[in-house]
Scaffold this motif. Structure first.
Motif, PDB file in Angstrom:
ATOM      1  N   HIS A 117      -0.284  -6.460  13.019  1.00  0.00           N
ATOM      2  CA  HIS A 117      -1.018  -7.725  13.001  1.00  0.00           C
ATOM      3  C   HIS A 117      -0.844  -8.423  14.344  1.00  0.00           C
ATOM      4  O   HIS A 117       0.232  -8.382  14.931  1.00  0.00           O
ATOM      5  CB  HIS A 117      -0.509  -8.635  11.876  1.00  0.00           C
ATOM      6  CG  HIS A 117      -0.697  -8.027  10.526  1.00  0.00           C
ATOM      7  ND1 HIS A 117      -1.909  -8.005   9.889  1.00  0.00           N
ATOM      8  CD2 HIS A 117       0.170  -7.383   9.706  1.00  0.00           C
ATOM      9  CE1 HIS A 117      -1.779  -7.389   8.734  1.00  0.00           C
ATOM     10  NE2 HIS A 117      -0.537  -6.996   8.598  1.00  0.00           N
ATOM     11  N   ASP A 118      -1.894  -9.062  14.799  1.00  0.00           N
ATOM     12  CA  ASP A 118      -1.848  -9.793  16.058  1.00  0.00           C
ATOM     13  C   ASP A 118      -0.961 -11.022  15.881  1.00  0.00           C
ATOM     14  O   ASP A 118      -1.309 -11.924  15.120  1.00  0.00           O
ATOM     15  CB  ASP A 118      -3.256 -10.213  16.464  1.00  0.00           C
ATOM     16  CG  ASP A 118      -3.318 -10.853  17.844  1.00  0.00           C
ATOM     17  OD1 ASP A 118      -2.241 -11.200  18.402  1.00  0.00           O
ATOM     18  OD2 ASP A 118      -4.429 -11.012  18.366  1.00  0.00           O
ATOM     19  N   ASP A 121      -2.826 -14.296  16.566  1.00  0.00           N
ATOM     20  CA  ASP A 121      -4.046 -14.627  15.832  1.00  0.00           C
ATOM     21  C   ASP A 121      -3.933 -14.117  14.398  1.00  0.00           C
ATOM     22  O   ASP A 121      -4.647 -13.211  13.991  1.00  0.00           O
ATOM     23  CB  ASP A 121      -5.260 -14.006  16.523  1.00  0.00           C
ATOM     24  CG  ASP A 121      -6.569 -14.459  15.915  1.00  0.00           C
ATOM     25  OD1 ASP A 121      -6.578 -15.460  15.174  1.00  0.00           O
ATOM     26  OD2 ASP A 121      -7.593 -13.810  16.177  1.00  0.00           O
ATOM     27  N   THR A 124      -7.224 -14.895  11.604  1.00  0.00           N
ATOM     28  CA  THR A 124      -8.512 -14.211  11.564  1.00  0.00           C
ATOM     29  C   THR A 124      -8.437 -13.080  10.541  1.00  0.00           C
ATOM     30  O   THR A 124      -7.563 -12.232  10.623  1.00  0.00           O
ATOM     31  CB  THR A 124      -8.879 -13.643  12.949  1.00  0.00           C
ATOM     32  OG1 THR A 124      -8.892 -14.725  13.885  1.00  0.00           O
ATOM     33  CG2 THR A 124     -10.234 -12.977  12.927  1.00  0.00           C
ATOM     34  N   ASP A 126      -9.023  -9.597   8.479  1.00  0.00           N
ATOM     35  CA  ASP A 126      -9.240  -8.215   8.914  1.00  0.00           C
ATOM     36  C   ASP A 126     -10.718  -7.839   8.882  1.00  0.00           C
ATOM     37  O   ASP A 126     -11.154  -6.974   9.639  1.00  0.00           O
ATOM     38  CB  ASP A 126      -8.458  -7.246   8.031  1.00  0.00           C
ATOM     39  CG  ASP A 126      -6.953  -7.410   8.180  1.00  0.00           C
ATOM     40  OD1 ASP A 126      -6.507  -7.905   9.230  1.00  0.00           O
ATOM     41  OD2 ASP A 126      -6.225  -7.037   7.244  1.00  0.00           O
ATOM     42  N   THR A 128     -13.061  -9.490   9.954  1.00  0.00           N
ATOM     43  CA  THR A 128     -13.640  -9.936  11.219  1.00  0.00           C
ATOM     44  C   THR A 128     -12.975  -9.236  12.393  1.00  0.00           C
ATOM     45  O   THR A 128     -13.645  -8.697  13.272  1.00  0.00           O
ATOM     46  CB  THR A 128     -13.478 -11.467  11.385  1.00  0.00           C
ATOM     47  OG1 THR A 128     -14.102 -12.110  10.290  1.00  0.00           O
ATOM     48  CG2 THR A 128     -14.083 -11.942  12.684  1.00  0.00           C
ATOM     49  N   ALA A 129     -11.655  -9.237  12.403  1.00  0.00           N
ATOM     50  CA  ALA A 129     -10.898  -8.692  13.529  1.00  0.00           C
ATOM     51  C   ALA A 129     -10.817  -7.171  13.516  1.00  0.00           C
ATOM     52  O   ALA A 129     -10.602  -6.551  14.549  1.00  0.00           O
ATOM     53  CB  ALA A 129      -9.487  -9.271  13.529  1.00  0.00           C
ATOM     54  N   GLN A 147     -13.013  -0.918  13.749  1.00  0.00           N
ATOM     55  CA  GLN A 147     -13.689  -2.111  14.247  1.00  0.00           C
ATOM     56  C   GLN A 147     -15.075  -2.227  13.645  1.00  0.00           C
ATOM     57  O   GLN A 147     -15.721  -1.223  13.351  1.00  0.00           O
ATOM     58  CB  GLN A 147     -13.826  -2.035  15.773  1.00  0.00           C
ATOM     59  CG  GLN A 147     -12.525  -1.873  16.484  1.00  0.00           C
ATOM     60  CD  GLN A 147     -12.719  -1.557  17.961  1.00  0.00           C
ATOM     61  OE1 GLN A 147     -13.816  -1.299  18.424  1.00  0.00           O
ATOM     62  NE2 GLN A 147     -11.637  -1.591  18.705  1.00  0.00           N
TER      63      GLN A 147
END
Length: 191
Positions: A117-118, A121, A124, A126, A128-129, A147
């Motif tokens: 995980h970022d 961020d 947001t 998953d 979307t990211a 993606q």
């Protein structure tokens, strides 16, 4: 009367100060001025290994490879100073993004991939990211990304006109990419 020669001044302190400043700046920005600048030389075997990753052909039921983008795209890219190897597939899926996220979380984790995980961020979703996983240790480390992109992105990135799977607005592209450093060194999703 001739002028007396001026004593030579050592360049060591200014050069040392300049080098120390450059190294400190690189460390503070997260960049390394001491990059090994790997090239794509002798990476054919590693690329073949990336192409053969089963996760590239494991898809949710109903996913299809768009005509003309139905092969694994694999290559070594070294135009940024450090070479990067990748193998990728493009799929269209008529279901929801959440189904894709759930499928790859379950399938990839069962195959030994660990989701990352970022840290900057975490809000947001998953859907979307996208997703990012890592697997393997030094010398065999891999990175997996799933993606979501649009028909416009397909046109821009692949010069591909999306077909009827995108007409309803429910279709989207899922790009599954497995990548690695040329030497298999550990790399993180958000390094």
């Amino acid at each position: 009367m001739p002028l007396s020669p001026r004593p030579a001044r050592s360049l060591a302190p200014p050069v040392t100060l300049l080098l120390a400043t450059a190294l400190m700046t690189a460390g503070l920005t997260g960049c390394s001025t001491l990059s090994p600048f790997h090239t794509c030389d002798d990476t054919a075997a590693r690329l073949k290994g990336l192409r053969s990753q089963s996760i590239l052909t494991t898809v949710p039921e109903g996913a299809t490879a768009p005509k003309g983008l139905d092969d694994v795209d694999s290559r070594c890219v070294d135009d940024t100073g450090d070479a990067w190897l990748y193998a990728a597939r493009v799929y269209a899926f008529p279901g929801s993004r959440q189904k894709v996220v759930d499928f790859y979380r379950t399938t990839a984790e069962a195959d030994g991939w660990q989701v990352q995980h970022d840290p900057l961020d975490q809000d947001t979703p998953d859907t979307t990211a996208g997703l990012c996983f890592t697997r393997g240790g030094d010398g065999k480390a891999l990175l997996l990304t799933v993606q979501f992109t649009s028909a416009e992105d397909l046109k821009f990135e692949h010069d591909y006109d999306a077909g009827p799977e995108f007409d309803s607005g429910a279709g989207f592209e899922v790009e599954v990419e497995v990548g690695s450093e040329t030497d298999g060194a550990k790399t993180g999703c958000f390094d």
